[in-house]
Design a protein around this motif. Structure first.
Motif, PDB file in Angstrom:
ATOM      1  N   ALA A  11       0.813  -1.212   0.000  1.00  0.00           N
ATOM      2  CA  ALA A  11       0.000   0.000   0.000  1.00  0.00           C
ATOM      3  C   ALA A  11       0.847   1.264   0.000  1.00  0.00           C
ATOM      4  CB  ALA A  11      -0.921   0.000   1.217  1.00  0.00           C
ATOM      5  N   VAL A  12       2.009   1.189   0.612  1.00  0.00           N
ATOM      6  CA  VAL A  12       2.854   2.388   0.700  1.00  0.00           C
ATOM      7  C   VAL A  12       3.170   2.917  -0.698  1.00  0.00           C
ATOM      8  CG1 VAL A  12       5.042   3.311   1.511  1.00  0.00           C
ATOM      9  CG2 VAL A  12       3.851   1.578   2.847  1.00  0.00           C
ATOM     10  N   ASP A  13       3.530   1.998  -1.578  1.00  0.00           N
ATOM     11  CA  ASP A  13       3.880   2.412  -2.925  1.00  0.00           C
ATOM     12  C   ASP A  13       2.654   2.801  -3.732  1.00  0.00           C
ATOM     13  OD1 ASP A  13       6.487   2.029  -2.414  1.00  0.00           O
ATOM     14  OD2 ASP A  13       6.527  -0.036  -3.124  1.00  0.00           O
TER      15      ASP A  13
ATOM     16  N   HIS B  15      16.546   3.763  10.514  1.00  0.00           N
ATOM     17  CA  HIS B  15      15.501   4.194  11.439  1.00  0.00           C
ATOM     18  C   HIS B  15      14.925   5.505  10.952  1.00  0.00           C
ATOM     19  CE1 HIS B  15      17.583   1.791  14.910  1.00  0.00           C
ATOM     20  NE2 HIS B  15      17.195   1.048  13.909  1.00  0.00           N
ATOM     21  N   PHE B  16      13.607   5.566  10.850  1.00  0.00           N
ATOM     22  CA  PHE B  16      12.947   6.814  10.470  1.00  0.00           C
ATOM     23  C   PHE B  16      12.511   7.560  11.719  1.00  0.00           C
ATOM     24  CE2 PHE B  16      12.126   4.344   6.541  1.00  0.00           C
ATOM     25  CZ  PHE B  16      12.712   5.216   5.643  1.00  0.00           C
ATOM     26  N   GLY B  17      12.430   8.893  11.589  1.00  0.00           N
ATOM     27  CA  GLY B  17      11.972   9.696  12.716  1.00  0.00           C
ATOM     28  C   GLY B  17      13.077   9.849  13.742  1.00  0.00           C
ATOM     29  N   VAL B  29      10.893   6.412  16.983  1.00  0.00           N
ATOM     30  CA  VAL B  29      11.802   5.798  16.019  1.00  0.00           C
ATOM     31  C   VAL B  29      11.141   4.593  15.363  1.00  0.00           C
ATOM     32  CG1 VAL B  29      13.999   4.625  15.742  1.00  0.00           C
ATOM     33  CG2 VAL B  29      13.805   6.571  17.292  1.00  0.00           C
ATOM     34  N   LEU B  30      11.067   4.621  14.040  1.00  0.00           N
ATOM     35  CA  LEU B  30      10.515   3.494  13.298  1.00  0.00           C
ATOM     36  C   LEU B  30      11.671   2.698  12.696  1.00  0.00           C
ATOM     37  CD1 LEU B  30       7.388   3.528  11.120  1.00  0.00           C
ATOM     38  CD2 LEU B  30       9.444   2.455  10.229  1.00  0.00           C
ATOM     39  N   ARG B  31      11.787   1.451  13.123  1.00  0.00           N
ATOM     40  CA  ARG B  31      12.909   0.631  12.654  1.00  0.00           C
ATOM     41  C   ARG B  31      12.528  -0.094  11.384  1.00  0.00           C
ATOM     42  NH1 ARG B  31      16.257  -0.545  17.189  1.00  0.00           N
ATOM     43  NH2 ARG B  31      15.587   0.704  18.947  1.00  0.00           N
ATOM     44  N   ALA B  32      12.632   0.597  10.258  1.00  0.00           N
ATOM     45  CA  ALA B  32      12.185   0.036   8.982  1.00  0.00           C
ATOM     46  C   ALA B  32      13.099  -1.101   8.542  1.00  0.00           C
ATOM     47  CB  ALA B  32      12.135   1.126   7.913  1.00  0.00           C
ATOM     48  N   VAL B  33      14.399  -0.885   8.663  1.00  0.00           N
ATOM     49  CA  VAL B  33      15.384  -1.936   8.392  1.00  0.00           C
ATOM     50  C   VAL B  33      16.238  -2.018   9.640  1.00  0.00           C
ATOM     51  CG1 VAL B  33      17.379  -2.601   7.002  1.00  0.00           C
ATOM     52  CG2 VAL B  33      15.384  -1.587   5.894  1.00  0.00           C
ATOM     53  N   GLY B  50       8.441 -10.625   1.392  1.00  0.00           N
ATOM     54  CA  GLY B  50       7.961 -10.287   2.730  1.00  0.00           C
ATOM     55  C   GLY B  50       6.700  -9.452   2.607  1.00  0.00           C
ATOM     56  N   GLU B  51       6.009  -9.353   3.728  1.00  0.00           N
ATOM     57  CA  GLU B  51       4.762  -8.607   3.712  1.00  0.00           C
ATOM     58  C   GLU B  51       4.995  -7.126   3.463  1.00  0.00           C
ATOM     59  OE1 GLU B  51       2.062  -9.974   7.170  1.00  0.00           O
ATOM     60  OE2 GLU B  51       4.056 -10.796   7.527  1.00  0.00           O
ATOM     61  N   SER B  52       3.948  -6.453   3.025  1.00  0.00           N
ATOM     62  CA  SER B  52       4.016  -5.011   2.845  1.00  0.00           C
ATOM     63  C   SER B  52       4.411  -4.348   4.160  1.00  0.00           C
ATOM     64  CB  SER B  52       2.643  -4.499   2.394  1.00  0.00           C
ATOM     65  OG  SER B  52       2.689  -3.114   2.258  1.00  0.00           O
ATOM     66  N   GLY B  53       5.360  -3.432   4.107  1.00  0.00           N
ATOM     67  CA  GLY B  53       5.774  -2.703   5.296  1.00  0.00           C
ATOM     68  C   GLY B  53       6.913  -3.349   6.073  1.00  0.00           C
ATOM     69  N   CYS B  54       7.435  -4.477   5.578  1.00  0.00           N
ATOM     70  CA  CYS B  54       8.491  -5.147   6.342  1.00  0.00           C
ATOM     71  C   CYS B  54       9.858  -4.532   6.077  1.00  0.00           C
ATOM     72  CB  CYS B  54       8.520  -6.639   6.042  1.00  0.00           C
ATOM     73  SG  CYS B  54       9.089  -7.035   4.381  1.00  0.00           S
ATOM     74  N   GLY B  55       9.929  -3.578   5.143  1.00  0.00           N
ATOM     75  CA  GLY B  55      11.191  -2.872   4.939  1.00  0.00           C
ATOM     76  C   GLY B  55      11.916  -3.213   3.646  1.00  0.00           C
ATOM     77  N   LYS B  56      11.247  -3.889   2.728  1.00  0.00           N
ATOM     78  CA  LYS B  56      11.913  -4.295   1.481  1.00  0.00           C
ATOM     79  C   LYS B  56      12.349  -3.072   0.668  1.00  0.00           C
ATOM     80  CE  LYS B  56       8.269  -6.501  -0.104  1.00  0.00           C
ATOM     81  NZ  LYS B  56       7.293  -6.195   0.950  1.00  0.00           N
ATOM     82  N   SER B  57      11.398  -2.152   0.452  1.00  0.00           N
ATOM     83  CA  SER B  57      11.730  -0.978  -0.368  1.00  0.00           C
ATOM     84  C   SER B  57      12.812  -0.144   0.305  1.00  0.00           C
ATOM     85  CB  SER B  57      10.497  -0.105  -0.578  1.00  0.00           C
ATOM     86  OG  SER B  57       9.536  -0.791  -1.336  1.00  0.00           O
ATOM     87  N   THR B  58      12.679   0.021   1.610  1.00  0.00           N
ATOM     88  CA  THR B  58      13.682   0.809   2.328  1.00  0.00           C
ATOM     89  C   THR B  58      15.060   0.197   2.143  1.00  0.00           C
ATOM     90  OG1 THR B  58      11.990   1.410   3.940  1.00  0.00           O
ATOM     91  CG2 THR B  58      14.288   1.748   4.582  1.00  0.00           C
ATOM     92  N   MET B  59      15.145  -1.131   2.231  1.00  0.00           N
ATOM     93  CA  MET B  59      16.436  -1.775   2.049  1.00  0.00           C
ATOM     94  C   MET B  59      16.954  -1.542   0.632  1.00  0.00           C
ATOM     95  SD  MET B  59      17.534  -5.704   2.605  1.00  0.00           S
ATOM     96  CE  MET B  59      16.911  -6.357   1.081  1.00  0.00           C
TER      97      MET B  59
END
Ligand SMILES: Nc1ncnc2c1ncn2[C@@H]1O[C@H](COP(=O)(O)OP(=O)(O)O)[C@@H](O)[C@H]1O
Ligand SMILES: [Mg+2]
Lengths: 299, 328
Positions: A11-13, B15-17, B29-33, B50-59
């Motif tokens: 959803a983020v994307d 970490h975001f924020g 602090v949001l630990r995305a990766v 992995g599920e949406s929001g697990c940090g794939k894009s961030t990585m």
């Protein structure tokens, strides 16, 4: 939660905004009746003003006390004022001042508004401080701020331009910032960044071109509102100084004679109304074509 | 896979924020990766699922330096990627590419396809004039588009064609490593197959290394040589695609796999149904991150983060990765 929907769409994307595409708008604009009506009105006013040297029957400054406060007739189509000057000639020449003020305010407020709006929208660190300052400037009703500034700066065309620019640039900045905030999140910006593009390149090649739509509409609005504001400033005595005519100061000069010689103020007032109408029609047309959902910042 | 290592990731975190600004309150602090270890071999496709929001894009964004990491180390072809700045960073960007998810938002509609594809060339002043035109024509040919596409605008193309344009752009500087973030997820299934085919061909032709991020296990199984499974900012299992799909060792991987239909009824898989929702990355659970949802969690899982168990090129961050409890 069952494992079936465990891998639902990311959803983020998916929530990222979509860009507008291509240039199909120019043709729509040329077929837009209101826009074209407004454009024709503005072109006529502009041409008449620019050709004042050729078509004005008299000098805008020459006094002729034999014909003081003369009603419109075949020789003086818009009558004469309290110095016996031909009102039509003064309106034609006055258009130069008024339209030049409008144009300069549009250019200056677009330049500074865009600079500030891009700074706030693109660089998140600047956003809060910069936009709080803009909010502070916008806390005053537009024309009141312009009057106060013009009173401080003094009566000259340049001071009027400065006063109106300080008044309207923050509104432009807000609009540009809002557009930039959307464009900034586009994946094509990320693509440029991955390739190594710097901020200036990204702003120039991607952010500005994609934020232009609302800006263009805002420019027409500022043009119209500046012409009106010039009249208001003249009316309270802080507009462009006489004897050089402007639409605003012709109206202001004629105000004592409204009972006996209403034509002095009436005709420049009508010309302002027609010009503003034309510009607003163009703005509406542009808004229809560029973004139907766009709302203009109020005065 | 016995190819040499191209990319070595150790303890990567984002970490975001956190840090408060002049006008901004401190955010949680949001630990995305949060401590990713990975190895990518030259010429392979590593799938990240992995599920949406697990940090794939961030990585993925960290690995192409779109985001700055909070901590960790990334070695790219012997270079310390995360410490690069200025010129050195710009230079290494020639070797990094990215293909995005959204075929609409990833192409600037105001530009011609030529300018879009040539943008990386322009940035690095790699080709001008006739050379630039020739390179664009070559790239269009490589991704299966006609040379006439160059002077059109993106809105004149379909989603699949636009994704080809995005791939051509990513290839323009002949990078060695390309991150593909949900690169086919927005496309119809039939178009997906064509793009996957194209990616496979390009990889073979140019010896590319792919990090292929997707939430779609079937797609990853199709394209990846090896797979890494992500959960709450960490890699919980990684291994060769075949081994990981045939004999998943981590209960989370088992749960993911049991959710897709089994093509082979000879080997019915045990359904692993997860309890509850993914915990927040703002406050990840202590011990094993997965213990709050794990069907086989024991006391130790609540206390101690699992040590990664190493098989032959197969790792699983689970205390019971070797025990009969997980052997399905
Ligand atoms: N720029 C950001 N600022 C704050 N939080 C972010 C940002 N980008 C991603 N996140 C958060 O980081 C987590 C991981 O996101 P993401 O990497 O996009 O996951 P995935 O690609 O696996 O769906 C999510 O909780 C998301 O909300
Ligand atoms: Mg993602």
């Amino acid at each position: 939660m069952s494992t079936e929907d465990i891998l639902a769409d990311p959803a983020v994307d998916a929530a990222r905004p979509r860009p507008t595409q291509g240039y199909p708008r120019l043709r729509r604009l040329l077929r837009h009746r209101l826009f074209m009506t407004g454009a024709i009105i503005l072109v006529i006013v502009l041409l008449a003003t620019l050709a004042a040297d050729l078509i004005a029957p008299y000098s805008p400054l020459k006094n002729d006390f034999r014909y003081r406060l003369g009603a419109p007739n075949a020789v003086h189509l818009m009558g004469t004022d309290n110095f016996g000057r031909d009102v039509l000639s003064r309106v034609l020449y006055g258009g130069r001042t008024s339209l030049a003020i409008g144009l300069m305010v549009v250019l200056a407020s677009t330049f500074f508004g865009t600079l500030i709006g891009v700074a706030g929208g693109y660089f998140s660190r600047l956003d809060n401080p910069v936009m709080r300052l803009m909010d502070a400037l916008m806390a005053f009703p537009g024309v009141l701020l312009a009057i106060a500034l013009a009173a401080v700066l003094g009566p000259s065309v340049l001071d009027v331009v400065i006063a109106l620019t300080v008044t309207y640039a923050p509104r432009t900045a807000r609009i540009v910032r809002a557009a930039v905030l959307v464009v900034r999140r586009m994946e094509y910006i990320d693509a440029a960044r991955v390739a190594g593009a710097g901020h200036l390149r990204i702003i120039w090649r991607h952010v500005l071109p994609n934020s232009l739509g609302p800006l263009i509409v805002q420019m027409t609005f500022i043009f119209a509102v500046s012409i009106l504001a010039e009249a208001v400033l003249s009316f309270v005595g802080v507009g462009p100084p006489p004897p050089t005519p402007s639409w605003g100061n012709i109206i202001a000069d004629g105000r004592s004679y409204i009972p006996s010689a209403p034509w002095i103020s009436l005709f420049p007032g009508l010309v302002i109304a027609i010009t503003v109408l034309g510009v607003n029609l163009m703005g509406d047309g542009l808004r229809d074509v560029l973004d139907p959902r766009l709302k203009l910042e109020g005065r | 896979m016995t190819h040499p290592v191209l990319l070595k990731v150790e303890g990567l975190t984002k970490h975001f924020g956190g840090r408060p600004g002049l006008f901004r309150a401190q955010r949680p602090v949001l630990r995305a990766v949060d401590g990713v270890d990975l190895v990518v071999h030259r010429g392979e496709t590593l799938g990240i699922v992995g599920e949406s929001g697990c940090g794939k894009s961030t990585m993925g964004r960290l690995l192409v330096r779109l985001l700055d990491a909070t901590g960790g180390k990334v070695e790219f072809d012997g270079v310390d990627l995360l410490s690069l700045k200025g010129r050195a960073l710009t230079a290494v960007r020639r070797d990094l590419g990215m293909v995005f998810q959204d075929p609409w938002a990833s192409l600037d509609g105001r530009m011609t396809v030529r300018d879009i594809i040539a943008e990386p060339l322009d940035i690095h002043r790699a080709a001008t004039g006739a050379d630039r035109r020739r390179r664009v024509a070559e790239l269009l040919d490589v991704v299966g588009l006609p040379a006439s596409a160059a002077d059109k605008h993106p809105h004149q193309f379909s989603g699949g064609q636009r994704q080809r344009i995005g791939i051509a752009r990513a290839l323009s500087l002949r990078p060695r490593f390309i991150v593909l973030d949900e690169a086919v997820s927005a496309l119809d299934v039939s178009v997906q197959a064509q793009i996957l085919q194209l990616l496979g061909d390009l990889q073979a032709e140019f010896g590319l290394t792919f990090l292929f991020i997707s939430h779609n296990l079937a797609v990853v199984r199709n394209i990846a040589d090896r797979v890494a499974v992500m959960y709450l900012g960490r890699i919980v299992e990684s291994g060769p695609t075949q081994a990981l799909f045939d004999a998943p060792r981590h209960p989370y991987t088992q749960a993911l796999l049991s959710a897709i239909p089994v093509p082979d009824p000879e080997r019915p898989r045990r359904r692993v149904v997860l309890k509850g929702d993914v915990p927040s990355a703002l406050a990840p659970p202590a011990g094993c991150r997965f213990h709050t949802r794990c069907p086989i969690a024991q006391e130790i899982c609540r206390q101690t983060p699992p040590v990664v168990t190493v098989g032959p090129d197969h790792t699983a961050a689970c205390h019971f990765a070797d025990s009969p409890l997980t052997a399905s």
